[in-house]
Structure formats: C-alpha cells, structure tokens
Design a protein around this motif. Structure first.
Motif, PDB file in Angstrom:
ATOM      1  N   ASP A  35       0.838  -1.208   0.000  1.00  0.00           N
ATOM      2  CA  ASP A  35       0.000   0.000   0.000  1.00  0.00           C
ATOM      3  C   ASP A  35       0.874   1.260   0.000  1.00  0.00           C
ATOM      4  O   ASP A  35       0.570   2.243  -0.676  1.00  0.00           O
ATOM      5  N   PHE A  50      -8.738   6.144  -5.060  1.00  0.00           N
ATOM      6  CA  PHE A  50     -10.104   5.639  -5.238  1.00  0.00           C
ATOM      7  C   PHE A  50     -11.037   6.735  -5.720  1.00  0.00           C
ATOM      8  O   PHE A  50     -11.834   6.522  -6.632  1.00  0.00           O
ATOM      9  N   GLY A  54     -10.632   5.715  -9.273  1.00  0.00           N
ATOM     10  CA  GLY A  54     -11.505   4.556  -9.076  1.00  0.00           C
ATOM     11  C   GLY A  54     -10.760   3.312  -8.615  1.00  0.00           C
ATOM     12  O   GLY A  54      -9.531   3.229  -8.680  1.00  0.00           O
ATOM     13  N   GLU A  55     -11.548   2.346  -8.140  1.00  0.00           N
ATOM     14  CA  GLU A  55     -10.967   1.107  -7.607  1.00  0.00           C
ATOM     15  C   GLU A  55     -10.230   0.307  -8.671  1.00  0.00           C
ATOM     16  O   GLU A  55      -9.181  -0.276  -8.394  1.00  0.00           O
ATOM     17  N   PHE A  58      -6.791   1.590  -8.999  1.00  0.00           N
ATOM     18  CA  PHE A  58      -6.036   1.210  -7.807  1.00  0.00           C
ATOM     19  C   PHE A  58      -5.598  -0.254  -7.903  1.00  0.00           C
ATOM     20  O   PHE A  58      -4.443  -0.586  -7.607  1.00  0.00           O
ATOM     21  N   ARG A  59      -6.502  -1.142  -8.313  1.00  0.00           N
ATOM     22  CA  ARG A  59      -6.160  -2.580  -8.396  1.00  0.00           C
ATOM     23  C   ARG A  59      -5.072  -2.823  -9.449  1.00  0.00           C
ATOM     24  O   ARG A  59      -4.232  -3.718  -9.281  1.00  0.00           O
ATOM     25  N   GLU A  62      -1.968  -1.895  -7.769  1.00  0.00           N
ATOM     26  CA  GLU A  62      -1.691  -2.910  -6.757  1.00  0.00           C
ATOM     27  C   GLU A  62      -1.052  -4.158  -7.375  1.00  0.00           C
ATOM     28  O   GLU A  62      -0.083  -4.704  -6.834  1.00  0.00           O
ATOM     29  N   ARG A 118      -9.905   4.555   4.894  1.00  0.00           N
ATOM     30  CA  ARG A 118     -10.076   3.275   4.196  1.00  0.00           C
ATOM     31  C   ARG A 118     -11.287   3.410   3.278  1.00  0.00           C
ATOM     32  O   ARG A 118     -12.430   3.293   3.722  1.00  0.00           O
ATOM     33  N   LEU A 120     -12.892   1.655   1.070  1.00  0.00           N
ATOM     34  CA  LEU A 120     -13.940   0.645   0.938  1.00  0.00           C
ATOM     35  C   LEU A 120     -14.815   0.554   2.182  1.00  0.00           C
ATOM     36  O   LEU A 120     -15.844  -0.098   2.172  1.00  0.00           O
TER      37      LEU A 120
END
Length: 168
Positions: A35, A50, A54-55, A58-59, A62, A118, A120
């Motif tokens: 992270d 995020f 957007g997620e 981010f993924r 990651e 956080r 989410l």
C-alpha cells in the motif's frame, strides 16, 4: 531472484503493518507494505486514488506493486487486504511463505477505527468490513502456507509465533 522471507495477508485490521514491522525487527530484515509502494507510485494517498481514478485503477497499481515486491524485497512484505482478489496476485504467491493473519470482526473493527482513511469502509463500515472479510477469507486460506490468529494478542506474541513457523 530475491524473495520475501514472509508475505503477510489478511483483512483490514488483522495487523499486517504492525505485526510486519515487529516481525521484521525480530528477524533483522526490512519491512515493506505494498500500500505504501502504491501511494509512492501514485503520489497520493490510497483514498484519493479511489476518489480520483476509481478502484479498478487502484487494483492495476496494486498488481504491479505486488509483482515488483515479490521479486525484489528480501524481508517481510505486507499486502493490502484486497490484493488477493486478483488471480495474478494469488498465482504469484505460489512458492512463497504466506502467513494469513486471521482476525474476527470485533477485533478488526476496534483496530481499523471504522473506516478512517479506508475507502472501501466509508459507508456502513461494520457491515462492509464483515462482507469483505466473508468474501476474502477463502482466498486468504487459498494462498496461505500458515494461518495465525491475531484476536486478543499483542503484535509481539503474533510475531513470535510467525518466527517459530519460519525457523522450522
């Protein structure tokens, strides 16, 4: 190829960072958190990633951070709680010593402070955390070479158990 001594996975609030730092000190190796790598790469905190991109973006970051760390970090590596959602990340963990830090909802809620920072967990954090934990638990079990229960235990107690597992 350099690889981590131990990779820590688990839900938000399982203690990956705190236990990871304690474990790294006990073993005399470095600690790295994907992270933190993602934030450095993006130049902003994860909640902003995020919000701004957007997620999915981010993924993507990651997956790149996990792949890089698994082949270059010789110490203790903590993965973000959702890193195991990506099939590529689960496949990349094969052959590594992966410890699942297991935590129940009550302890996790106490530790995460219900979602501050956080993304989410921003809406209905307790219910969301329970859902995330239920959804991810089988995936943590799939990648783990060992599971260590963290509930009601200090970071030092948990790290000591992991040291004993690693030194077998």
């Amino acid at each position: 190829m350099t690889k981590p001594v131990v990779v820590l996975v688990g839900a938000p609030g399982s203690g990956k960072t705190t236990v990871g730092e304690t474990l790294a000190a006990a073993l005399g190796v470095g600690f790295r958190d994907t992270d933190t790598d993602i934030e450095a790469l993006a130049g902003k905190p994860i909640p902003e990633i995020f919000i701004d991109e957007g997620e999915a973006h981010f993924r993507d970051l990651e997956r790149a951070a996990v792949a890089a760390a698994l082949t270059s970090h010789p110490g203790i590596l903590a993965l973000g709680g959702g890193a195991i959602l990506a099939e590529e990340n689960r496949a990349a963990l094969v052959g590594h010593t992966v410890v699942h830090l297991s935590v129940e909802l009550t302890d996790a809620v106490k530790r995460v402070g219900l979602g501050v920072g956080r993304p989410l967990l921003a809406i209905n954090p307790r219910a969301t955390l329970k859902h995330l934990m239920d959804q991810r638990r089988p995936l943590y079990a799939e990648v783990a070479t060992a599971t260590v229960v963290t509930d009601g235990r200090t970071p030092t107690e948990i790290a000591d158990e992991i040291v004993s597992l690693v030194e077998r």
